[in-house]
Design a protein around this motif. Structure first.
Motif, PDB file in Angstrom:
ATOM      1  N   ASP A   1       3.884  -1.908   8.756  1.00 14.95           N
ATOM      2  CA  ASP A   1       4.371  -0.834   8.268  1.00 14.95           C
ATOM      3  C   ASP A   1       3.434  -0.529   6.998  1.00 14.95           C
ATOM      4  O   ASP A   1       3.328  -1.260   6.059  1.00 14.95           O
ATOM      5  CB  ASP A   1       5.785  -0.881   7.699  1.00 14.95           C
ATOM      6  CG  ASP A   1       6.461   0.373   6.963  1.00 14.95           C
ATOM      7  OD1 ASP A   1       5.595   1.153   6.900  1.00 14.95           O
ATOM      8  OD2 ASP A   1       7.840   0.415   6.794  1.00 14.95           O
ATOM      9  N   PRO A   2       3.038   0.770   7.125  1.00 13.43           N
ATOM     10  CA  PRO A   2       1.675   1.071   6.033  1.00 13.43           C
ATOM     11  C   PRO A   2       2.394   1.218   4.672  1.00 13.43           C
ATOM     12  O   PRO A   2       1.958   0.920   3.599  1.00 13.43           O
ATOM     13  CB  PRO A   2       1.062   2.157   6.641  1.00 13.43           C
ATOM     14  CG  PRO A   2       1.955   3.026   7.443  1.00 13.43           C
ATOM     15  CD  PRO A   2       2.822   1.454   8.288  1.00 13.43           C
TER      16      PRO A   2
ATOM     17  N   ALA B   1      -1.908  -5.067  12.655  1.00 15.49           N
ATOM     18  CA  ALA B   1      -1.649  -4.994  11.257  1.00 15.49           C
ATOM     19  C   ALA B   1      -1.765  -3.739  10.687  1.00 15.49           C
ATOM     20  O   ALA B   1      -2.516  -2.961  11.213  1.00 15.49           O
ATOM     21  CB  ALA B   1      -2.298  -6.093  10.211  1.00 15.49           C
ATOM     22  N   ALA B   2      -1.122  -3.345   9.563  1.00 12.83           N
ATOM     23  CA  ALA B   2      -1.201  -1.982   9.078  1.00 12.83           C
ATOM     24  C   ALA B   2      -2.484  -1.951   8.292  1.00 12.83           C
ATOM     25  O   ALA B   2      -2.795  -2.847   7.524  1.00 12.83           O
ATOM     26  CB  ALA B   2      -0.022  -1.571   8.110  1.00 12.83           C
ATOM     27  N   GLY B   3      -3.073  -0.744   8.369  1.00 12.59           N
ATOM     28  CA  GLY B   3      -4.412  -0.556   7.521  1.00 12.59           C
ATOM     29  C   GLY B   3      -4.203   0.410   6.445  1.00 12.59           C
ATOM     30  O   GLY B   3      -3.385   0.904   6.033  1.00 12.59           O
TER      31      GLY B   3
ATOM     32  N   SER C   1      -0.527   7.244   4.481  1.00 13.39           N
ATOM     33  CA  SER C   1       0.905   6.483   4.014  1.00 13.39           C
ATOM     34  C   SER C   1       0.641   5.231   3.091  1.00 13.39           C
ATOM     35  O   SER C   1       1.604   5.205   1.920  1.00 13.39           O
ATOM     36  CB  SER C   1       1.642   6.225   5.194  1.00 13.39           C
ATOM     37  OG  SER C   1       2.806   5.703   5.004  1.00 13.39           O
ATOM     38  N   ALA C   2      -0.214   4.512   3.254  1.00 13.62           N
ATOM     39  CA  ALA C   2      -0.397   3.312   2.370  1.00 13.62           C
ATOM     40  C   ALA C   2      -0.763   3.687   1.165  1.00 13.62           C
ATOM     41  O   ALA C   2      -0.353   3.229  -0.011  1.00 13.62           O
ATOM     42  CB  ALA C   2      -1.097   2.246   3.306  1.00 13.62           C
ATOM     43  N   TRP C   3      -1.696   4.643   1.207  1.00 16.19           N
ATOM     44  CA  TRP C   3      -2.444   4.945  -0.003  1.00 16.19           C
ATOM     45  C   TRP C   3      -1.321   5.613  -1.083  1.00 16.19           C
ATOM     46  O   TRP C   3      -1.185   5.530  -2.174  1.00 16.19           O
ATOM     47  CB  TRP C   3      -3.370   6.179   0.060  1.00 16.19           C
ATOM     48  CG  TRP C   3      -4.794   5.577   0.021  1.00 16.19           C
ATOM     49  CD1 TRP C   3      -5.627   5.218   1.187  1.00 16.19           C
ATOM     50  CD2 TRP C   3      -5.762   5.182  -0.895  1.00 16.19           C
ATOM     51  NE1 TRP C   3      -6.986   4.940   0.861  1.00 16.19           N
ATOM     52  CE2 TRP C   3      -6.777   4.810  -0.386  1.00 16.19           C
ATOM     53  CE3 TRP C   3      -5.497   5.343  -2.434  1.00 16.19           C
ATOM     54  CZ2 TRP C   3      -7.937   4.473  -1.244  1.00 16.19           C
ATOM     55  CZ3 TRP C   3      -6.452   5.042  -3.035  1.00 16.19           C
ATOM     56  CH2 TRP C   3      -7.564   4.722  -2.744  1.00 16.19           C
ATOM     57  N   LYS C   4      -0.250   6.373  -0.351  1.00 14.73           N
ATOM     58  CA  LYS C   4       0.427   7.142  -1.155  1.00 14.73           C
ATOM     59  C   LYS C   4       1.658   6.297  -1.652  1.00 14.73           C
ATOM     60  O   LYS C   4       1.874   6.414  -3.045  1.00 14.73           O
ATOM     61  CB  LYS C   4       1.124   8.497  -0.159  1.00 14.73           C
ATOM     62  CG  LYS C   4       2.064   9.441  -0.926  1.00 14.73           C
ATOM     63  CD  LYS C   4       2.446  10.334   0.064  1.00 14.73           C
ATOM     64  CE  LYS C   4       3.059   9.900   1.296  1.00 14.73           C
ATOM     65  NZ  LYS C   4       3.572  11.167   2.116  1.00 14.73           N
ATOM     66  N   THR C   5       1.868   5.355  -0.646  1.00 14.50           N
ATOM     67  CA  THR C   5       3.068   4.377  -1.392  1.00 14.50           C
ATOM     68  C   THR C   5       2.483   3.646  -2.474  1.00 14.50           C
ATOM     69  O   THR C   5       2.944   2.872  -3.391  1.00 14.50           O
ATOM     70  CB  THR C   5       3.300   3.159  -0.357  1.00 14.50           C
ATOM     71  OG1 THR C   5       3.679   4.229   0.862  1.00 14.50           O
ATOM     72  CG2 THR C   5       4.675   2.547  -0.427  1.00 14.50           C
ATOM     73  N   SER C   6       1.152   3.395  -2.642  1.00 12.04           N
ATOM     74  CA  SER C   6       0.556   2.254  -3.490  1.00 12.04           C
ATOM     75  C   SER C   6       0.417   3.077  -4.935  1.00 12.04           C
ATOM     76  O   SER C   6       0.118   2.323  -5.882  1.00 12.04           O
ATOM     77  CB  SER C   6      -0.865   1.815  -3.213  1.00 12.04           C
ATOM     78  OG  SER C   6      -1.644   2.946  -3.135  1.00 12.04           O
TER      79      SER C   6
END
Length: 316
Positions: free
Chosen positions: A177-178, A203-205, A209-214
């Protein structure tokens, strides 16, 4: 036959026609000077040359650190998504608006944020935007983010050494899940970790979505990729790090962990399957987070945050 100079062993007595006779021909060229004698390090048959080149070859044989990039650029589609990405500092190459798009408060905010960041605003047809975003619901607005450049796993150790600190690395095992990846990157940056390690496959990269959640933390802490997670964990162990894995049936609980103040790698598994068998066997210790209700469980992002907080308190 007498006088047959062509027979085997015959010697030609005359110098006529013989380029080696007299002081000319090859003899004269052989007497010409060849210049100064080369230095020992420049003579291939000299032992000094061999020693120097042996060192050079060993240096060349060492694997070079490499950075990898995600496969391609990514598109963020939709007015809310684009505005949120710009607010959170997601790296954006350009903002695209469809011809005739209705100007509302979200679109005006996107334009203002883009202007503040010096981003290009490009107007395209709706058909072109449909093609760029793969048919997503874009509402006349989309943004293009570049391919993410991953660090080398050894760079995470170097980051700790540069700060004169003991390494603290978070490794993810089968986290797909990113949003969990982004949350873990954010916690890692907030609690003093030196980087996050993820596998290249399954695996998530570092997606949008990952950028935004970080919440922009991905710009402050390196994320590295590895082909083989188990092999890289062993490499970290060889470098002096202890590797602990989070597991519901861990050998010890988090408050009992006595490795927190040393060089440490924390491995977080997926919420559904936890740690894979090989990764769990590679860990020096399996650690569980004590829960008031055994039925409840924490997702990967929350589990990583709780663990990193406890480690930060132990190190303080």
């Amino acid at each position: 036959m007498a006088g047959n100079s062509q027979r085997k062993g015959a010697i030609k007595k005359t110098g006529k026609g013989n380029p080696t006779a007299g002081s000319g021909g090859r003899v004269r060229r052989g007497l010409e000077g060849k210049g100064p004698t080369p230095k020992a390090k420049d003579r291939p048959n000299h032992k000094v040359y061999k020693q120097v080149n042996k060192v050079d070859k060993s240096a060349a044989a060492r694997p070079k650190r490499r950075t990898t990039k995600s496969s391609d650029a990514e598109w963020i589609a939709g007015r809310n998504s684009v505005v949120e990405a710009l607010r959170e500092g997601v790296p954006v190459n350009g903002i695209y608006v469809a011809e005739g798009a209705e100007r509302d408060s979200r679109l005006r905010e996107a334009f203002k944020l883009a202007a503040d960041k010096g981003l290009n605003l490009l107007e395209v047809t709706r058909n072109e935007m449909d093609r760029m975003t793969g048919g997503a619901v874009h509402q006349g607005l989309c943004a293009r983010i570049p391919a993410y450049e991953y660090a080398h796993p050894d760079d995470l150790l170097d980051a700790a050494a540069a700060n004169g600190e003991k390494p603290l690395i978070v490794a993810l095992d089968q986290v797909t899940d990113p949003r969990n990846l982004g949350a873990i990157v954010r916690s890692a940056a907030g609690f003093g970790a030196h980087g996050v390690l993820i596998p290249e496959r399954r695996a998530a990269g570092m997606t949008a979505s990952a950028w935004k959640t970080s919440a922009g933390a991905a710009a402050r802490i390196p994320v590295a990729q590895t082909v083989n997670l188990t092999r890289q964990l062993k490499a970290y162990q060889d470098a002096g790090c202890m590797v602990i894995g989070l597991a519901a049936d861990g050998d010890i609980t988090l408050p009992e962990l006595d490795l927190a103040d040393g060089p440490l790698v924390v491995v977080v598994g997926s919420e559904g399957n936890g740690l894979s068998r090989l990764v769990a066997e590679t860990c020096d210790q399996l650690v569980s987070i004590p829960m008031a209700n055994q039925v409840e469980s924490l997702n990967a992002g929350v589990a990583a945050s709780v663990t990193l907080y406890a480690i930060a308190q132990a190190r303080a």
